[in-house]
Design a protein around this motif. Structure first.
Motif, PDB file in Angstrom:
ATOM      1  N   GLN A  56       0.791  -1.320   0.113  1.00  0.00           N
ATOM      2  CA  GLN A  56       0.302  -0.126   0.195  1.00  0.00           C
ATOM      3  C   GLN A  56       0.538   1.319   0.211  1.00  0.00           C
ATOM      4  O   GLN A  56       2.040   1.157   0.573  1.00  0.00           O
ATOM      5  N   TRP A  59      -0.987   8.720  -1.350  1.00  0.00           N
ATOM      6  CA  TRP A  59      -0.829   9.642  -2.212  1.00  0.00           C
ATOM      7  C   TRP A  59      -0.561  10.860  -1.533  1.00  0.00           C
ATOM      8  O   TRP A  59      -1.268  11.525  -0.595  1.00  0.00           O
ATOM      9  N   VAL A 100       3.501   8.005  -9.892  1.00  0.00           N
ATOM     10  CA  VAL A 100       3.172   6.312 -10.332  1.00  0.00           C
ATOM     11  C   VAL A 100       2.183   6.985 -11.500  1.00  0.00           C
ATOM     12  O   VAL A 100       1.131   8.315 -11.857  1.00  0.00           O
ATOM     13  N   LEU A 102      -1.505   6.378 -13.417  1.00  0.00           N
ATOM     14  CA  LEU A 102      -2.492   6.304 -12.764  1.00  0.00           C
ATOM     15  C   LEU A 102      -2.921   5.326 -14.204  1.00  0.00           C
ATOM     16  O   LEU A 102      -4.426   4.349 -13.845  1.00  0.00           O
ATOM     17  N   ILE A 119      -8.197  11.802  -7.622  1.00  0.00           N
ATOM     18  CA  ILE A 119      -7.378  10.532  -6.969  1.00  0.00           C
ATOM     19  C   ILE A 119      -7.774   9.641  -5.903  1.00  0.00           C
ATOM     20  O   ILE A 119      -8.091  10.114  -4.335  1.00  0.00           O
ATOM     21  N   PRO A 120      -7.462   8.978  -5.786  1.00  0.00           N
ATOM     22  CA  PRO A 120      -7.865   7.801  -4.262  1.00  0.00           C
ATOM     23  C   PRO A 120      -5.962   8.223  -3.351  1.00  0.00           C
ATOM     24  O   PRO A 120      -5.326   8.318  -3.667  1.00  0.00           O
ATOM     25  N   LEU A 123      -3.217   2.844  -2.810  1.00  0.00           N
ATOM     26  CA  LEU A 123      -2.811   2.266  -3.439  1.00  0.00           C
ATOM     27  C   LEU A 123      -2.448   0.904  -3.330  1.00  0.00           C
ATOM     28  O   LEU A 123      -1.413   1.233  -3.039  1.00  0.00           O
ATOM     29  N   GLN A 174       0.472   1.892 -12.834  1.00  0.00           N
ATOM     30  CA  GLN A 174      -0.342   0.824 -12.224  1.00  0.00           C
ATOM     31  C   GLN A 174      -1.038  -0.006 -13.528  1.00  0.00           C
ATOM     32  O   GLN A 174      -2.236   1.078 -13.527  1.00  0.00           O
ATOM     33  N   HIS A 176      -3.921  -2.051 -11.821  1.00  0.00           N
ATOM     34  CA  HIS A 176      -5.336  -1.533 -11.461  1.00  0.00           C
ATOM     35  C   HIS A 176      -5.331   0.004 -11.363  1.00  0.00           C
ATOM     36  O   HIS A 176      -4.933   0.452  -9.558  1.00  0.00           O
ATOM     37  N   SER A 177      -6.725   0.858 -11.785  1.00  0.00           N
ATOM     38  CA  SER A 177      -6.750   1.565 -11.206  1.00  0.00           C
ATOM     39  C   SER A 177      -8.291   2.561 -12.038  1.00  0.00           C
ATOM     40  O   SER A 177      -9.024   1.752 -12.187  1.00  0.00           O
ATOM     41  N   PRO A 178      -8.822   3.701 -11.205  1.00  0.00           N
ATOM     42  CA  PRO A 178      -9.872   4.334 -11.753  1.00  0.00           C
ATOM     43  C   PRO A 178      -9.964   4.962 -12.929  1.00  0.00           C
ATOM     44  O   PRO A 178     -10.921   4.968 -14.364  1.00  0.00           O
ATOM     45  N   TYR A 181      -5.399   1.571 -18.436  1.00  0.00           N
ATOM     46  CA  TYR A 181      -4.336   1.129 -18.394  1.00  0.00           C
ATOM     47  C   TYR A 181      -3.854   0.516 -20.044  1.00  0.00           C
ATOM     48  O   TYR A 181      -4.454   0.315 -20.395  1.00  0.00           O
TER      49      TYR A 181
END
Length: 220
Positions: A56, A59, A100, A102, A119-120, A123, A174, A176-178, A181
């Motif tokens: 983990q 941000w 990163v 995203l 933005i999370p 992550l 990355q 896996h993100s919103p 990719y």
């Protein structure tokens, strides 16, 4: 002319050897168990190229950059770039932050209006680490103003000056993100480098033979 062509052939042959070594390193890196961000030894960054990471991260708010002129499926958009630190690592300045990527999001209808990605705060890393991304830079690199800011090229030295914290010269892609990719390793295979080397060598031979023929004609 012949010497220059031979040098080009040698350069391509050396590039083929370098590319083979790099591909072998990437293959080994994929087989090694993923590391966490805090476990990376940045004293030997070349050894980290191609590694998978886990764990983990957090941000580092409010920094968000939109990498300009990224095309996915024929549509222009941006890659979302953020700096992160390992969770619980805020008090360890010897651990540099990591950029990163995203993923991609489409551009707004107007160039003057930037997308506002959500933005999370945390992550779970899942992807690929690449060292010294660089890239072509035309004009101003980082636009000023409230975040997100438009970015022309991922250059750690310029971003480091903005955030005022240690930053690794690397980008983690990355999966896996919103966002979407789309990273691909644009690597010319070693076989193609060798083919170019043989082409340059063939041209050198043609020039050499042609020069010898002309010399004989002029002397006869």
């Amino acid at each position: 002319m012949t010497a220059a062509l031979c040098k080009l052939a040698l350069w391509q042959w050396q590039r083929a050897a370098e590319k083979e070594a790099w591909l072998e390193q990437m293959a080994v890196a994929r087989q090694v168990a993923p590391l966490t961000l805090a476990q990376l030894d940045w004293r030997s960054p070349e050894a980290l190229d191609g590694k998978s990471l886990r764990g983990q991260v957090q941000w580092v708010s409010p920094y968000v950059w939109l990498l300009d002129n990224q095309i996915v499926a024929g549509e222009i958009g941006y890659d979302v770039i953020i700096p992160v630190r390992a969770s619980g690592d805020a008090a360890l300045p010897q651990h540099p932050l990591l950029l990163v990527n995203l993923g991609w999001l489409p551009a707004s209808a107007s160039r003057e209006q930037l997308p506002q990605p959500v933005i999370p705060q945390t992550l779970m890393l899942d992807g690929l680490l690449r060292i010294r991304p660089g890239g072509i830079l035309l004009g101003q690199n980082i636009e000023a103003g409230p975040y997100p800011n438009r970015l022309q090229s991922v250059r750690a030295d310029a971003i480091r000056q903005v955030i005022g914290l240690p930053l690794a010269d690397a980008v983690f892609y990355q999966q896996h993100s919103p966002f979407i990719y789309h990273y691909q390793q644009n690597v010319m295979p070693p076989e193609k480098h060798r083919a170019y080397a043989l082409q340059w060598l063939g041209l050198a031979l043609v020039v050499l033979v042609g020069g010898l023929v002309l010399t004989r004609r002029s002397s006869s």
